[in-house]
Design an enzyme around this catalytic site. Structure first.
Site, PDB file in Angstrom:
ATOM      1  N   ASP A 188       0.894  -1.325   0.154  1.00 38.84           N
ATOM      2  CA  ASP A 188      -0.043   0.052  -0.036  1.00 38.84           C
ATOM      3  C   ASP A 188       0.839   1.311   0.100  1.00 38.84           C
ATOM      4  OD1 ASP A 188      -2.301  -1.830   0.297  1.00 38.84           O
ATOM      5  OD2 ASP A 188      -1.849  -1.722   2.285  1.00 38.84           O
ATOM      6  N   LYS A 217       1.742   2.219  -5.005  1.00 41.48           N
ATOM      7  CA  LYS A 217       2.532   1.771  -6.246  1.00 41.48           C
ATOM      8  C   LYS A 217       1.580   2.083  -7.522  1.00 41.48           C
ATOM      9  CE  LYS A 217       2.922  -2.202  -4.506  1.00 41.48           C
ATOM     10  NZ  LYS A 217       2.660  -1.908  -2.989  1.00 41.48           N
ATOM     11  N   GLY A 254      -4.154  -4.471  -4.499  1.00 43.03           N
ATOM     12  CA  GLY A 254      -5.177  -3.447  -4.993  1.00 43.03           C
ATOM     13  C   GLY A 254      -4.405  -2.133  -5.298  1.00 43.03           C
ATOM     14  N   HIS A 255      -4.209  -1.894  -6.709  1.00 43.84           N
ATOM     15  CA  HIS A 255      -3.416  -0.708  -7.274  1.00 43.84           C
ATOM     16  C   HIS A 255      -4.438   0.148  -7.667  1.00 43.84           C
ATOM     17  CE1 HIS A 255       0.540  -3.208  -7.985  1.00 43.84           C
ATOM     18  NE2 HIS A 255       0.106  -3.001  -6.725  1.00 43.84           N
ATOM     19  N   GLN A 266       2.410  -5.859  -3.365  1.00 40.37           N
ATOM     20  CA  GLN A 266       2.709  -6.066  -1.988  1.00 40.37           C
ATOM     21  C   GLN A 266       4.087  -4.874  -1.835  1.00 40.37           C
ATOM     22  OE1 GLN A 266       1.735  -9.347  -3.336  1.00 40.37           O
ATOM     23  NE2 GLN A 266      -0.449  -8.577  -3.176  1.00 40.37           N
TER      24      GLN A 266
HETATM   25  P1  IMP Z   1      -2.308 -12.603   1.720  1.00 39.00           P
HETATM   26  O1  IMP Z   1      -1.341 -12.029   0.667  1.00 39.00           O
HETATM   27  O2  IMP Z   1      -3.770 -12.673   1.292  1.00 39.00           O
HETATM   28  O3  IMP Z   1      -2.015 -14.057   2.166  1.00 39.00           O
HETATM   29  O4  IMP Z   1      -2.071 -11.755   3.094  1.00 39.00           O
HETATM   30  C1  IMP Z   1      -0.917 -11.892   3.779  1.00 39.00           C
HETATM   31  C2  IMP Z   1      -0.437 -10.536   4.384  1.00 39.00           C
HETATM   32  O5  IMP Z   1      -0.170  -9.784   3.245  1.00 39.00           O
HETATM   33  C3  IMP Z   1      -1.697  -9.823   5.297  1.00 39.00           C
HETATM   34  O6  IMP Z   1      -0.984  -9.115   6.410  1.00 39.00           O
HETATM   35  C4  IMP Z   1      -1.962  -9.079   4.034  1.00 39.00           C
HETATM   36  O7  IMP Z   1      -3.026  -7.828   4.882  1.00 39.00           O
HETATM   37  C5  IMP Z   1      -0.982  -8.522   3.471  1.00 39.00           C
HETATM   38  N1  IMP Z   1      -1.343  -8.302   1.911  1.00 39.00           N
HETATM   39  C6  IMP Z   1      -1.533  -8.932   1.136  1.00 39.00           C
HETATM   40  N2  IMP Z   1      -1.582  -8.173  -0.106  1.00 39.00           N
HETATM   41  C7  IMP Z   1      -1.321  -6.910   0.284  1.00 39.00           C
HETATM   42  C8  IMP Z   1      -1.501  -5.676  -0.410  1.00 39.00           C
HETATM   43  O8  IMP Z   1      -1.650  -5.577  -1.593  1.00 39.00           O
HETATM   44  N3  IMP Z   1      -1.285  -4.548   0.277  1.00 39.00           N
HETATM   45  C9  IMP Z   1      -1.048  -4.528   1.632  1.00 39.00           C
HETATM   46  N4  IMP Z   1      -1.123  -5.680   2.297  1.00 39.00           N
HETATM   47  C10 IMP Z   1      -1.271  -6.770   1.744  1.00 39.00           C
END
Ligand code: IMP
Length: 422
Positions: free
Chosen positions: A12, A15, A39-40, A220
């Site tokens: 977040d 990007k 989520g971009h 991420q």
């Molecule tokens: P997962 O990727 O859904 O398995 O989540 C694992 C961890 O990564 C959690 O803490 C999510 O909140 C975090 N996470 C996954 N995708 C994003 C993103 O695009 N932005 C921020 N945090 C993310």
């Protein structure tokens, strides 16, 4: 210049905006890891658009937009995202999807939810099935986009896997989903996606040989990297520079420059250590000013001061060449800004990032207070017009991390970006 754009914090970082700003200058934009957990957020013709798996290159018809094999794909979600993009007037003829991208299957999503709601594991995931899908890749059981295009292959491969997961669910007293309907929908999605399916490694290698400009779009953030992040509170892919190579099939020779994205402060969604988190009113205020709510899940983000110890670590592990600093305008009203320059613990003070989440949980940040600027930055377009305290803030960050700031973002619009010329 082939450029990698990576988040340097816990995701977040902005990007979407940064990549959208840069993408116009590239012939190819490729995602290389993650899935629709990302989520971009970008603004297209004045409308807010959130991309989850589609690369930002889709907004530029002359740009080849690639979803490479490092990305895990939920076909139904991708179809919906493509349809939404078409509703905006985009043709998406420029989209290529790797035939070797692993599939997120219905039981992956169920497993993610079951684990999150159980006492076994609570990471605060996006519940999209990302982790379980990557687990199947490592476990050598995965199904791929290419499998989806041949009905008999798909059916033959999914059957034993479904049985495996159903046994697991049954053993723990969870009802398993009826897969028949899902299989039909997946197969239909496969036919919808078929015109886009390609050997993307070959496409990218050709682009590299032809000296096309390639932008690698990270998702991420570095501190969520499966190997280098704050394990176990991480995502399941390599969000750092390593993911570029394993996720596309290009070599390090294909990368000329690494731009690291960081907010002017820090946020985190989900569980896990966050030394500079502000749990008081000031954190709430910063969350509101920065509109810090997840683009994918809508969850309120945890908010805190800029952590330079963590940022420097992320710069080093990725070989970052320059920083793209975002959301500086969110700090506009503050009279004083804190940045963490070291971590204190029972064993003393250290300016290095600890290798384990447990250790990070125990540190207390050592802050340095810097003066705020108390004026709106959103309309400023040139570096020289920035108030002196802003420039001091930037210089402090540059000196600490050892890399220069190449871009500054002062608002959500593309124009609210300053390129720092050196
Ligand atoms: P997962 O990727 O859904 O398995 O989540 C694992 C961890 O990564 C959690 O803490 C999510 O909140 C975090 N996470 C996954 N995708 C994003 C993103 O695009 N932005 C921020 N945090 C993310």
């Amino acid at each position: 210049m082939n450029t990698v754009v990576l988040g340097l914090q816990w995701g977040d970082e902005g990007k979407g905006k940064a990549i959208d700003y840069l993408a116009g200058a590239f012939d190819v934009v490729t995602r290389f890891q993650g899935g629709h957990n990302a989520g971009h957020t970008v603004y297209y013709q004045g409308r807010k658009v959130v991309l989850h798996v589609l690369p930002s290159g889709i907004f530029y018809p002359a740009c080849l937009a690639v979803i490479a094999h490092g990305v895990v794909v939920q076909p139904l979600q991708l179809v919906e995202e493509i349809q939404n993009a078409r509703a905006l007037g985009l043709s998406l003829q420029n989209l290529a999807l790797s035939e070797n991208a692993p599939l997120i299957l219905p039981f992956h999503q169920q497993l993610d939810v079951v684990f999150e709601d159980s006492r076994y594991q609570r990471i605060g995931t996006t519940r999209r099935g990302i982790g379980p899908a990557y687990e199947d890749v490592i476990g050598r059981r995965a199904l791929f986009v290419g499998d989806l295009l041949q009905e008999s292959v798909f059916r033959a491969k999914i059957a034993p896997l479904a049985e495996y997961y159903n046994r697991l669910f049954a053993a723990y007293g969870h009802a398993s989903e009826n897969l028949d309907q899902a299989i039909e929908r997946y197969l239909q999605a496969g036919q919808f996606l078929k015109p886009h399916v390609a050997d993307t490694t070959r496409l990218l290698q050709r682009a590299f040989v032809e000296k096309k400009n390639i932008l690698f779009e990270g998702a991420q953030g570095s501190l969520l990297d499966i190997n280098l992040g704050t394990y176990p509170f991480v995502t399941s892919s390599n969000t750092t520079i390593a993911g570029v190579f394993s996720g596309t099939g290009l070599s390090p020779k294909a990368v000329d420059r690494v731009i690291g994205i960081s907010k002017a402060y820090t946020t985190r969604v989900g569980e896990g250590p966050f030394p500079t988190e502000l749990k008081d009113r000031s954190g709430k205020e910063l969350r509101e000013r920065g509109n810090e709510y997840g683009a994918t899940t809508g969850r309120p983000r945890r908010v805190g001061w800029l952590d330079l110890v963590a940022l420097k670590h992320a710069v080093q592990i990725n070989g970052v060449d320059s920083l793209f600093l975002t959301k500086l305008d969110v700090l506009d009203e503050l009279s004083e800004i804190q940045v963490a320059t070291a971590y204190a613990s029972d064993s003393g003070s250290d300016d290095r990032f600890p290798p384990h989440a447990d250790a990070l949980e125990r540190v207390r940040p050592v802050y340095r207070a810097l003066p705020g600027w108390r004026q709106p930055l959103g309309a400023i377009r040139r570096l020289g017009e920035l108030p002196r305290p802003v420039r001091s803030y930037l210089e402090f960050i540059e000196k600490f991390t050892g890399v220069g700031v190449s871009h500054l973002s002062l608002g959500g619009e593309r124009e609210q970006t300053i390129e720092v010329e050196r």
